[in-house]
Design a protein around this motif. Structure first.
Motif, PDB file in Angstrom:
ATOM      1  N   LEU A 227       0.752  -1.185   0.065  1.00 46.66           N
ATOM      2  CA  LEU A 227      -0.066  -0.079  -0.007  1.00 46.66           C
ATOM      3  C   LEU A 227       0.962   1.202  -0.070  1.00 46.66           C
ATOM      4  O   LEU A 227       0.334   2.327  -0.368  1.00 46.66           O
ATOM      5  CB  LEU A 227      -0.864  -0.058   1.028  1.00 46.66           C
ATOM      6  CG  LEU A 227      -2.187  -0.978   1.100  1.00 46.66           C
ATOM      7  CD1 LEU A 227      -3.106  -0.955   2.301  1.00 46.66           C
ATOM      8  CD2 LEU A 227      -2.926  -1.123  -0.211  1.00 46.66           C
ATOM      9  N   LYS A 228       2.261   1.104   0.440  1.00 48.51           N
ATOM     10  CA  LYS A 228       2.866   2.229   0.232  1.00 48.51           C
ATOM     11  C   LYS A 228       3.060   2.925  -1.270  1.00 48.51           C
ATOM     12  O   LYS A 228       3.271   4.210  -0.952  1.00 48.51           O
ATOM     13  CB  LYS A 228       4.471   1.993   0.833  1.00 48.51           C
ATOM     14  CG  LYS A 228       4.445   1.914   2.345  1.00 48.51           C
ATOM     15  CD  LYS A 228       5.966   1.483   2.919  1.00 48.51           C
ATOM     16  CE  LYS A 228       6.795   2.849   2.580  1.00 48.51           C
ATOM     17  NZ  LYS A 228       6.005   3.983   3.472  1.00 48.51           N
ATOM     18  N   VAL A 229       2.858   2.239  -2.063  1.00 44.17           N
ATOM     19  CA  VAL A 229       2.947   2.805  -3.585  1.00 44.17           C
ATOM     20  C   VAL A 229       1.688   3.724  -3.568  1.00 44.17           C
ATOM     21  O   VAL A 229       1.966   4.837  -4.402  1.00 44.17           O
ATOM     22  CB  VAL A 229       2.530   1.638  -4.365  1.00 44.17           C
ATOM     23  CG1 VAL A 229       1.329   0.986  -4.326  1.00 44.17           C
ATOM     24  CG2 VAL A 229       3.201   2.024  -5.975  1.00 44.17           C
ATOM     25  N   LEU A 230       0.798   3.734  -2.652  1.00 45.75           N
ATOM     26  CA  LEU A 230      -0.035   4.934  -3.089  1.00 45.75           C
ATOM     27  C   LEU A 230       0.140   6.160  -2.099  1.00 45.75           C
ATOM     28  O   LEU A 230      -0.601   7.179  -2.524  1.00 45.75           O
ATOM     29  CB  LEU A 230      -1.689   4.278  -2.407  1.00 45.75           C
ATOM     30  CG  LEU A 230      -2.213   2.944  -3.032  1.00 45.75           C
ATOM     31  CD1 LEU A 230      -3.563   2.357  -2.239  1.00 45.75           C
ATOM     32  CD2 LEU A 230      -2.563   3.356  -4.573  1.00 45.75           C
ATOM     33  N   ASP A 231       1.283   5.955  -1.453  1.00 47.33           N
ATOM     34  CA  ASP A 231       1.819   7.279  -1.088  1.00 47.33           C
ATOM     35  C   ASP A 231       2.408   8.221  -2.025  1.00 47.33           C
ATOM     36  O   ASP A 231       2.689   9.387  -1.684  1.00 47.33           O
ATOM     37  CB  ASP A 231       2.925   6.920   0.107  1.00 47.33           C
ATOM     38  CG  ASP A 231       2.168   6.393   1.210  1.00 47.33           C
ATOM     39  OD1 ASP A 231       1.033   6.474   1.537  1.00 47.33           O
ATOM     40  OD2 ASP A 231       2.991   5.674   2.009  1.00 47.33           O
ATOM     41  N   ALA A 232       2.703   7.953  -3.302  1.00 45.47           N
ATOM     42  CA  ALA A 232       3.244   8.523  -4.384  1.00 45.47           C
ATOM     43  C   ALA A 232       2.246   9.522  -4.918  1.00 45.47           C
ATOM     44  O   ALA A 232       2.774  10.441  -5.641  1.00 45.47           O
ATOM     45  CB  ALA A 232       3.579   7.668  -5.481  1.00 45.47           C
ATOM     46  N   THR A 233       0.786   9.724  -4.335  1.00 43.51           N
ATOM     47  CA  THR A 233       0.113  10.654  -4.799  1.00 43.51           C
ATOM     48  C   THR A 233      -0.829  11.127  -3.815  1.00 43.51           C
ATOM     49  O   THR A 233      -1.092  10.679  -2.862  1.00 43.51           O
ATOM     50  CB  THR A 233      -0.721  10.159  -6.241  1.00 43.51           C
ATOM     51  OG1 THR A 233      -1.684  11.330  -6.609  1.00 43.51           O
ATOM     52  CG2 THR A 233      -1.661   8.997  -5.786  1.00 43.51           C
ATOM     53  N   THR A 234      -1.271  12.639  -4.093  1.00 42.61           N
ATOM     54  CA  THR A 234      -2.469  13.108  -3.178  1.00 42.61           C
ATOM     55  C   THR A 234      -3.579  12.996  -3.994  1.00 42.61           C
ATOM     56  O   THR A 234      -4.754  13.533  -3.352  1.00 42.61           O
ATOM     57  CB  THR A 234      -1.970  14.511  -2.946  1.00 42.61           C
ATOM     58  OG1 THR A 234      -1.816  15.420  -4.265  1.00 42.61           O
ATOM     59  CG2 THR A 234      -0.721  14.637  -2.212  1.00 42.61           C
ATOM     60  N   LEU A 235      -3.699  12.727  -5.155  1.00 44.74           N
ATOM     61  CA  LEU A 235      -4.813  12.606  -6.141  1.00 44.74           C
ATOM     62  C   LEU A 235      -5.879  11.805  -5.555  1.00 44.74           C
ATOM     63  O   LEU A 235      -5.401  10.372  -5.052  1.00 44.74           O
ATOM     64  CB  LEU A 235      -4.390  12.304  -7.534  1.00 44.74           C
ATOM     65  CG  LEU A 235      -3.663  13.389  -8.395  1.00 44.74           C
ATOM     66  CD1 LEU A 235      -3.446  13.008  -9.534  1.00 44.74           C
ATOM     67  CD2 LEU A 235      -4.256  14.815  -8.198  1.00 44.74           C
TER      68      LEU A 235
END
Length: 296
Positions: A227-235
């Protein structure tokens, strides 16, 4: 749910009253906001046939029967937890003529030119809705597929087309839903989705920067193992259903895990709900709705 009278009426309208489509667009009652009262978004996707992706599981022609597909979509849309539809013009218009899209969010699928199995599959030309047609038709946004293959120059025009669409949709205040997926070709030339964290994070950052503004950009992403991959965006992110695994419980668990991330707002699922292995469309949709409710 699709009766014989409705089906024959739809065929008759298609043949004798093409102007009915424009009238149906104009008459559709739009929902006031994208998100539900709970702050989530649950869409059913039905844009696979437009690029020749007709298979589900072991059946290569599962999505060929249009009456059957429409019947499944009507069942899914009847669930009050389903906020709306993501579809190509033909399917959107058929559901409009059947009166199934009032008070629903409708996202138009824009690039379907990357035909499944074609040599040029990665060159996903815009062959569906345009940004202007989405505006003129009173839809709520546009969706675009961005498959990124480092060794295939067909990615370049798709990148440009997506950037232009993001800019145009944002200029009209409409959602631009971008689906960035990193792929590579195996030794046989078959496209294979890259599921590792680095590849997906890179695709997310590329998609996030498309266009002159990201103010109306949403991302449609596979449920990542990390799930850390989702930290790549604020969208805002919606989790895609992807190719059904054949095990609905595993699919639900993967979606539920991703829904716990703060950036994730909902689900966009197609074949996994419309063609579940047990055949119960209503049950599959209800199960996904419950996962969304718990996860959010």
């Amino acid at each position: 749910m699709l009766t014989d009278d409705q089906w024959s009426g739809l065929l008759h309208t298609r043949a004798t009253a093409p102007g009915a489509v424009a009238r149906a667009y104009a008459a559709r009652k739009r929902r006031a906001k994208l998100l539900s009262d709970k702050g989530t978004l649950f869409l059913v996707a039905a844009d696979h046939p437009a690029r020749g992706a007709l298979a589900v599981g072991s059946d290569p022609l599962a999505m060929v029967d249009r009456r059957d597909l429409l019947d499944r979509l009507l069942i899914a849309l009847a669930n009050p937890a389903v906020d709306g539809l993501l579809g190509t013009p033909d399917i959107v218009e058929e559901l409009l003529l059947l009166g199934a899209l009032d008070d629903k969010v409708v996202i138009g699928s824009m690039n379907r030119g990357g035909l499944a199995g074609a040599d040029w599959e990665i060159d996903d030309r815009f062959t569906g809705y345009t940004a202007q047609s989405i505006v003129d038709s009173g839809l709520d946004g546009g969706k675009m597929l961005l498959r990124i293959v480092n060794a295939d120059a067909g990615t370049i025009p798709t990148l440009q087309g997506c950037a232009d669409a993001v800019s145009e949709l944002a200029g009209h205040g409409l959602m631009a839903m971008v689906e960035p997926l990193p792929y590579h070709r195996d030794n046989s030339g078959r496209l294979v989705l890259e599921r590792d964290t680095a590849a997906l994070a890179r695709a997310i950052t590329v998609a996030s920067a498309l266009g002159v503004t990201s103010s109306h950009t949403w991302l449609k992403l596979p449920a990542p193992a990390d799930l850390k991959v989702l930290d790549a965006t604020t969208l805002p992110v919606v989790v895609l259903g992807g190719v059904p695994s054949g095990n609905p419980d595993e699919d639900l668990a993967a979606w539920g895990k991703a829904l716990g991330h703060a950036a994730v707002r909902g689900l966009v699922v197609g074949r996994a709900l419309l063609y579940p292995p047990h055949g119960d469309v209503a049950g599959a949709v209800d199960a996904a709705a419950k996962v969304l409710e718990v996860g959010s």
